[in-house]
Every structure is written in C-alpha cells, then in structure tokens.
Design a protein around this motif. Structure first.
Motif, PDB file in Angstrom:
ATOM      1  N   ASP A 148      -2.614  59.959  20.072  1.00  0.00           N
ATOM      2  CA  ASP A 148      -4.055  60.022  20.279  1.00  0.00           C
ATOM      3  C   ASP A 148      -4.442  61.489  20.276  1.00  0.00           C
ATOM      4  O   ASP A 148      -4.241  62.215  21.252  1.00  0.00           O
TER       5      ASP A 148
ATOM      6  N   GLY B 219      -4.708  48.924  26.064  1.00  0.00           N
ATOM      7  CA  GLY B 219      -4.917  48.459  27.422  1.00  0.00           C
ATOM      8  C   GLY B 219      -6.426  48.453  27.641  1.00  0.00           C
ATOM      9  O   GLY B 219      -7.114  49.386  27.224  1.00  0.00           O
TER      10      GLY B 219
ATOM     11  N   GLU C  23      -3.088  44.523  29.249  1.00  0.00           N
ATOM     12  CA  GLU C  23      -2.473  45.195  28.103  1.00  0.00           C
ATOM     13  C   GLU C  23      -2.676  44.360  26.834  1.00  0.00           C
ATOM     14  O   GLU C  23      -2.308  43.201  26.777  1.00  0.00           O
ATOM     15  N   LYS C  24      -3.320  44.977  25.874  1.00  0.00           N
ATOM     16  CA  LYS C  24      -3.528  44.417  24.529  1.00  0.00           C
ATOM     17  C   LYS C  24      -4.002  42.954  24.528  1.00  0.00           C
ATOM     18  O   LYS C  24      -3.343  42.087  23.952  1.00  0.00           O
TER      19      LYS C  24
ATOM     20  N   LEU D 106      -0.183  60.897  25.220  1.00  0.00           N
ATOM     21  CA  LEU D 106       0.429  60.229  24.067  1.00  0.00           C
ATOM     22  C   LEU D 106      -0.066  60.995  22.841  1.00  0.00           C
ATOM     23  O   LEU D 106      -1.264  60.965  22.516  1.00  0.00           O
TER      24      LEU D 106
ATOM     25  N   ILE E 110      -8.131  51.907  26.988  1.00  0.00           N
ATOM     26  CA  ILE E 110      -7.408  53.092  27.471  1.00  0.00           C
ATOM     27  C   ILE E 110      -6.901  53.866  26.263  1.00  0.00           C
ATOM     28  O   ILE E 110      -6.327  53.289  25.332  1.00  0.00           O
TER      29      ILE E 110
END
Ligand code: G1P
Length: 279
Positions: free
Chosen positions: A131, A172, A191-192, A128, A204
């Motif tokens: 990041d 995550g 997740e979140k 991604l 993550i």
C-alpha cells in the motif's frame, strides 16, 4: 512516542510473477526507488528510526538494500552518480534496520507476532509496503498523521479508506462509532467479507499503530479467514476489551499489490515527483 516500525515482507508476490520469481515484490521500483524504501521514508518522516523486517526465503535483496554497498560506492565515486545513492545512504546513516524470518506463511497476524522479538514492549507501527501512500501537498504522510493521533489517544489505530462495496472481499472492513472527522471507534471488524456481509465500505489499508498487548492476543488468536492468523481478528478482540480507532487518512493510496495500482502509482510518481525534480 512510536519509535519502531515493522514491515511484514515475507509474502510471495504471486500477482507479479514472473517478475517476483527471484526478486522480492517489495524491491520492485516505482520509477527508480523500491516500493519498500517509500514505506521506510514515510515512517522516517513520522519520526521513526528503528525498522524491523519480517522476511522469508528469497528476500535477501531487502537486507542488501538497507546496507551499505562499499564496492558500488567506490566504483561510482567522483563520477557524479553518487547523487543516485543519496536517499538510501541518508536512510542507512540515520536509521537502524533489523531482520527476522517468518519461516511458515501463516498470515499477517502471524508475521506481526514473528516480529515481536524486534519490537519488544512498546507501541509500534506496521507498514504493508504494497500500500503505497502519498501525502497531500505540504501535509503530513499517513503514518505521521496516525502517530499524532496515537500521542493523543494511546491506543491501536488502523488507517481506513472508503472502497466500492463490491471490493470489500479484498480488505479488512470495520464498523465504528464516529468520534470526530474521519475518526471512528471500532465496534466490529471482519477480514475480507463478501459485500453482503460487510459491516460498511470502510476498508483497512496497510498502516497500523499497535499497542504491545496485541502480541499476547495474537498468540491466542485462532486461524481465521483463509486458515491464516489475522491481525483483523486480534484487533477486534482488542477493541472489545479496550479501544481501537480507525482513521480515514488524508492523502492517496495506491494498491501496489495489483498490477493496475502499481502502474497508476508509477505514472503518478513519474509525473508528480520524478519529472518535477528533473525540471
Ligand atoms: C491485509 C489485511 C487486510 C487489509 C489489507 C490492506 O490483507 O489482512 O485486513 O485490509 O492487508 O492492504 P492482504 O492484502 O495482505 O491480503
């Protein structure tokens, strides 16, 4: 061997509007190089030569960036400015770039599933580009560290870092059994989560190595957080029936999906890369 890397790049980049109204957020420069090029360079250093991009409407500039601009090269030939195109030209000469479109925004898991046609049936990396990661001095980049682990363990791996507990809702988050320094076998992933539901503060970040069975799992993964198909949910299923590792990488990550992280990354690269190279 990990031979391919997938870049999900269809997201809108709303946090950078109006800059991202007509320009992909992945093309925003950290000093003088687009964010996405740093990601490609990190994967190239990890031995990867094949890149797949899951793009969307308004993302043509990414394809153009990884293509030769003959007109521009012709214009600047002999002026000494060719030097500025060297890094991208070297990448283009030695790597292969392919593109497919995600025509509906249904989450990161859906984006990765859309990239299946570009990947085929081998383990692959995902970056991604938001990041932005820098290696420790004279050390491997984050993806190269993960590829080494993959060669040893042959299972999916996510990169993690510790975050303040009140920031778990942005990531995550994993729970795991420690295996050796910085390496965990995942037992849970959410997740979140809000901080009171977070299984730990190990978040993550945007580097994954995925085994290809993840595609079949993603096909049957129901929409999760935010109504989107989440890679976190698919990885949890994979972890339940096999092994998924979480690796606390060595290096530094900047969250370039946020203005603060983007400015920090810019300052870092300006001081530690750009100015040093100029001297
Ligand atoms: C995605 C993932 C999340 C991960 C994060 C890392 O979220 O869904 O699990 O922690 O990337 O940057 P996004 O930031 O795309 O919302």
């Amino acid at each position: 061997m990990i031979k391919k890397c997938l870049f999900p790049v269809a997201g809108y980049g709303t946090r950078f509007l109006p800059a991202t109204k007509a320009m992909p957020k992945e093309i925003l420069p950290i000093v003088n190089k687009p964010l996405v090029q740093y990601g490609v360079e990190e994967a190239s250093e990890a031995g990867i030569q094949d890149f797949g991009f899951v793009t969307g409407r308004g993302k043509r500039a990414i394809e153009d960036h990884f293509d030769i601009s003959y007109e521009l090269e012709h214009q600047i030939a002999g002026t000494g400015k060719e030097e500025h195109l060297k890094s991208i030209r070297t990448l283009i000469n030695n790597h292969h770039f392919s593109f497919t479109r995600q025509n509906e925004m249904k989450g990161l898991g859906h984006a990765i599933l859309t990239g299946r046609t570009l990947i085929g049936d081998n383990a692959f990396a995902v970056i991604l580009a938001d990041d932005f990661c820098v290696a420790e001095k004279n050390q491997d980049g984050v993806l190269a560290q993960m590829v080494k682990l993959y060669n040893q363990f042959r299972c999916s791996i996510v990169a993690i870092e510790e975050v303040p507990i009140d920031e778990t809702h942005k990531y995550g988050v994993i729970a795991g059994e420690p295996m050796k320094d910085g390496l965990y076998r995942i037992t849970d992933m959410v997740e979140k989560p809000p901080k009171d539901k977070a299984p730990s503060n190990l978040a993550i970040i945007g580097r994954y190595i995925l085994t290809p069975d993840i595609f079949d799992i993603l096909e049957r993964t129901a929409p999760g957080k935010g109504g989107e198909i989440q890679i976190t949910d698919a990885l949890l299923e994979q972890a339940k029936s096999g092994c998924v590792l979480a690796y606390q990488f060595k290096g530094r990550r900047f969250d370039c999906g946020s203005i603060d992280g983007f400015v920090e990354a810019t300052n870092y690269v300006y001081e530690n890369v750009y100015r040093k190279n100029k001297k």
